[in-house]
Design a protein around this motif. Structure first.
Motif, PDB file in Angstrom:
ATOM      1  N   ARG A  80       0.833  -1.208   0.000  1.00  0.00           N
ATOM      2  CA  ARG A  80       0.000   0.000   0.000  1.00  0.00           C
ATOM      3  C   ARG A  80       0.868   1.260   0.000  1.00  0.00           C
ATOM      4  O   ARG A  80       0.606   2.214  -0.729  1.00  0.00           O
ATOM      5  CB  ARG A  80      -0.921   0.007   1.221  1.00  0.00           C
ATOM      6  N   ARG A  81       1.935   1.231   0.826  1.00  0.00           N
ATOM      7  CA  ARG A  81       2.834   2.397   0.869  1.00  0.00           C
ATOM      8  C   ARG A  81       3.401   2.684  -0.524  1.00  0.00           C
ATOM      9  O   ARG A  81       3.464   3.819  -0.973  1.00  0.00           O
ATOM     10  CB  ARG A  81       3.988   2.143   1.859  1.00  0.00           C
ATOM     11  N   LEU A  82       3.810   1.625  -1.229  1.00  0.00           N
ATOM     12  CA  LEU A  82       4.405   1.792  -2.566  1.00  0.00           C
ATOM     13  C   LEU A  82       3.384   2.353  -3.560  1.00  0.00           C
ATOM     14  O   LEU A  82       3.684   3.262  -4.346  1.00  0.00           O
ATOM     15  CB  LEU A  82       4.962   0.454  -3.059  1.00  0.00           C
ATOM     16  N   VAL A  83       2.158   1.810  -3.514  1.00  0.00           N
ATOM     17  CA  VAL A  83       1.097   2.268  -4.418  1.00  0.00           C
ATOM     18  C   VAL A  83       0.809   3.748  -4.188  1.00  0.00           C
ATOM     19  O   VAL A  83       0.637   4.526  -5.133  1.00  0.00           O
ATOM     20  CB  VAL A  83      -0.179   1.415  -4.208  1.00  0.00           C
ATOM     21  N   GLU A  84       0.808   4.153  -2.913  1.00  0.00           N
ATOM     22  CA  GLU A  84       0.549   5.561  -2.584  1.00  0.00           C
ATOM     23  C   GLU A  84       1.686   6.454  -3.058  1.00  0.00           C
ATOM     24  O   GLU A  84       1.466   7.496  -3.668  1.00  0.00           O
ATOM     25  CB  GLU A  84       0.334   5.716  -1.080  1.00  0.00           C
ATOM     26  N   GLN A  85       2.916   5.999  -2.788  1.00  0.00           N
ATOM     27  CA  GLN A  85       4.086   6.806  -3.188  1.00  0.00           C
ATOM     28  C   GLN A  85       4.082   7.050  -4.695  1.00  0.00           C
ATOM     29  O   GLN A  85       4.388   8.135  -5.147  1.00  0.00           O
ATOM     30  CB  GLN A  85       5.382   6.071  -2.829  1.00  0.00           C
ATOM     31  N   LYS A  86       3.753   5.990  -5.466  1.00  0.00           N
ATOM     32  CA  LYS A  86       3.831   6.120  -6.925  1.00  0.00           C
ATOM     33  C   LYS A  86       2.494   6.510  -7.542  1.00  0.00           C
ATOM     34  O   LYS A  86       2.377   6.601  -8.763  1.00  0.00           O
ATOM     35  CB  LYS A  86       4.313   4.803  -7.531  1.00  0.00           C
ATOM     36  N   GLN A  87       1.491   6.751  -6.708  1.00  0.00           N
ATOM     37  CA  GLN A  87       0.160   7.180  -7.160  1.00  0.00           C
ATOM     38  C   GLN A  87      -0.383   6.272  -8.258  1.00  0.00           C
ATOM     39  O   GLN A  87      -0.758   6.719  -9.339  1.00  0.00           O
ATOM     40  CB  GLN A  87       0.213   8.635  -7.625  1.00  0.00           C
ATOM     41  N   LEU A  88      -0.377   4.968  -7.987  1.00  0.00           N
ATOM     42  CA  LEU A  88      -0.852   3.976  -8.951  1.00  0.00           C
ATOM     43  C   LEU A  88      -2.322   3.647  -8.697  1.00  0.00           C
ATOM     44  O   LEU A  88      -2.804   3.780  -7.571  1.00  0.00           O
ATOM     45  CB  LEU A  88      -0.019   2.698  -8.832  1.00  0.00           C
ATOM     46  N   ARG A  89      -3.005   3.202  -9.764  1.00  0.00           N
ATOM     47  CA  ARG A  89      -4.376   2.685  -9.630  1.00  0.00           C
ATOM     48  C   ARG A  89      -4.316   1.196  -9.918  1.00  0.00           C
ATOM     49  O   ARG A  89      -4.355   0.772 -11.084  1.00  0.00           O
ATOM     50  CB  ARG A  89      -5.322   3.383 -10.612  1.00  0.00           C
ATOM     51  N   PRO A  90      -4.196   0.393  -8.871  1.00  0.00           N
ATOM     52  CA  PRO A  90      -3.891  -1.027  -9.093  1.00  0.00           C
ATOM     53  C   PRO A  90      -5.102  -1.912  -9.374  1.00  0.00           C
ATOM     54  O   PRO A  90      -6.188  -1.689  -8.846  1.00  0.00           O
ATOM     55  CB  PRO A  90      -3.256  -1.433  -7.763  1.00  0.00           C
TER      56      PRO A  90
END
Lengths: 292, 262
Positions: free
Chosen positions: B80-90
């Protein structure tokens, strides 16, 4: 440029091996449709002096049913001309006294009717498509992990293929999944394995340099054939992607729009050519004077 | 045992080490209490990606383990931290029970693939969908790459094989966020102000628990419970610092061998 090099060697060809899906037809839910011009192209090849075989990694149906489907599409093709992984796998299993757990499409099961499958001591994986469920993969995994020395056979190792609804995963990724899970390396039966190509060449009675492979899969058709000493031609149909023409490790001997164009160029180049020259032999011989 | 070192922190794996599904490893609750009395920091690091933190905590408390939510570090929260940092829509290939840990993340029109442990999503249709996104250039994030795990009815495939399948099909490499990534261990230790040389990891996975921790500079203790299979200790180099029959045995031997920080 590459095209010129392959057509110039067409004169010395004695045989052609064709991939099926993506070269003769596009697969789809309705069973598939012929690629325009391919039915006639096969007819013309058969009428020529070239030996012709078909080499497929198709593992969703038994060879009999699969060939019947192609015949219904109008192709002049018979079972004895078609090489597919399942019969080759059956030969390997019998030769080594192995009893498989099968993770294959239901339609392929009849190919394995003659094989003892009790108390399995190896796994055979094919393109099981929607039967690649977690449960089915897990069953195969448990057989492998329970063996002292896991043995995994994969019927081909393609990454993906094209269906009418888009690109779908082929057996290769699922083979990799089981390899990773059990720390084993699968033995590949089918393209691009050299043993598989050699069995086709043996049946044709030809040497690798006398034969051209035509396929839509750059790595498995073209690259596999080239590693055996054959020439490999890619068609821009089926799973072909433009990036294939800039692939880092495999360069086709030629790229053509489709099978019809390949056959046109090849037969035109051959004309009434004699069969005396060979692949790779430099020009300047008297070969030309032998043409009629 | 060579040279006595200071022991400031013990990281403990959960599934297969403290419990197997809804059964505690015999004596594990008491062993955890002994460890806590020894004045070392204890943290729980898990690649158990089927469950959100809250349900993980509830399950452990039902089994009478004494622990707090903030002591648990999961690979899901790292993802989750990584997705937030890179502003991804997974596209989230995680089990419904784990979705809580991704609450608030935009998953419309996905441009990334996150793979956790999701048996009900590991089917042909969903993997094809993920594959097509990857071919278009979407990044692949793996919550971890474990080969398999111990389930009540036997061994079962973990996320690793499916991540490997997608990598092979698309030609891309996954970013792995859970164990055995060094950063996963060092992030936990940095919160404790503890250097890797002062910490020990206890787990049942030779590669992901012990091998990963030892690469991060910690000592690793392998327990012969959960997914452990005979010979696992020889699958990693260097070998585990210790191989013990179970978590209680590991705690006893660590406490005997170590001088504790006061």
């Amino acid at each position: 440029m590459a095209d010129a090099s392959w057509t110039s060697s067409a004169k010395s060809l004695k045989g052609v091996i064709l991939d099926l899906c993506g070269v003769l037809y596009d697969s789809g839910e309705d069973g598939g449709t012929p690629i325009p011009g391919s039915v006639e192209a096969v007819k013309r090849l058969k009428a020529s002096d070239l030996k012709l075989r078909f080499c497929t990694n198709e593992t969703q149906a038994s060879r009999d049913r699969f060939v019947a489907k192609l015949q219904r599409m109008g192709f002049d093709i018979s079972v004895c001309e078609v090489f597919s992984p399942a019969p080759a796998a059956v030969a390997v299993l019998q030769d080594r006294g192995l009893r498989p757990h099968l993770l294959v499409y239901d339609g392929l099961l009849p190919e394995f009717d003659s094989v003892d499958k009790t108390n399995p001591n190896c796994v055979v994986i094919g393109d099981a498509a929607e039967q690649f469920s977690y449960q089915n993969l897990n069953d195969a995994f448990r057989v492998l992990i329970g063996l002292e020395k896991p043995v995994l056979f994969s019927l081909g190792k393609g990454r993906y293929y094209k269906e009418t609804d888009g690109l779908n995963l082929d057996v290769g990724p699922y083979m990799k999944a089981l390899e990773y899970a059990c720390d084993v390396e699968a033995e590949v039966i089918g393209k691009p394995s050299a043993a598989f190509f050699h069995s086709v060449l043996h049946d044709m009675g030809l040497e690798p340099h006398e034969v051209l492979m035509i396929g839509d899969d750059l790595v498995n058709d073209v690259g596999g054939a080239q590693r055996c000493g054959m020439k490999g031609l890619q068609v821009r149909t089926g799973k072909y992607r433009p990036s294939d023409e800039k692939h880092p490790s495999v360069t086709a001997d030629g790229t053509v729009d489709d099978l019809a164009q390949a056959v046109d160029l090849m037969l035109e180049e051959r004309g009434g050519a004699s069969l005396t020259s060979c692949w790779g032999r430099a020009g300047g011989e008297t070969g030309d004077s032998l043409t009629q | 045992m060579s040279g006595r070192r200071v022991l400031k922190a013990v990281l403990v794996d959960l599934s297969g080490t403290l419990h197997i599904e809804d059964s505690a490893v015999a004596g594990a609750q008491e062993a955890l209490s002994r460890l806590r009395q020894a004045a070392v920091a204890v943290r729980f690091v898990t690649n158990t990606t089927k469950e959100c933190k809250r349900s993980l905590l509830e399950r452990l408390r039902r089994l009478n383990f004494d622990l707090q939510e903030e002591e648990i570090f999961t690979s899901l929260s790292a993802a989750r931290r990584l997705v937030e940092q890179k502003q991804l829509r997974p596209l989230l290939l995680v089990e419904d029970s784990a979705l809580e840990d991704f609450a608030g993340i935009d998953t419309s029109n996905p441009n990334a693939v996150v793979v956790g442990l999701a048996p009900e999503h590991f089917n042909y249709q969903t993997l094809n969908e993920a594959f097509r996104l990857l071919l278009e250039g979407a990044p692949l994030v793996a919550v971890h790459k474990a080969r398999y795990y111990q389930r009540g009815d036997g061994l079962a495939l973990g996320p690793g094989p499916f991540v490997t399948a997608l990598e092979f099909a698309s030609g891309c490499s996954a970013t792995v966020v859970g164990k055995p990534q060094e950063t996963f261990f060092t992030e936990v230790l940095s919160e404790l102000d503890c250097s890797p040389g002062e910490a020990v990891m206890i787990g049942d996975d030779a590669r992901d628990d012990v091998g990963g921790a030892q690469r991060a500079g910690m000592l690793g203790v392998l327990v012969r419970t959960g997914k452990y299979r005979a010979g696992d200790e020889s699958k990693i180099s260097p070998p585990p610092y210790l191989t013990c029959s179970s978590f209680p045995d590991a705690v006893d031997r660590l406490l005997e061998n170590y001088k504790h920080a006061t």
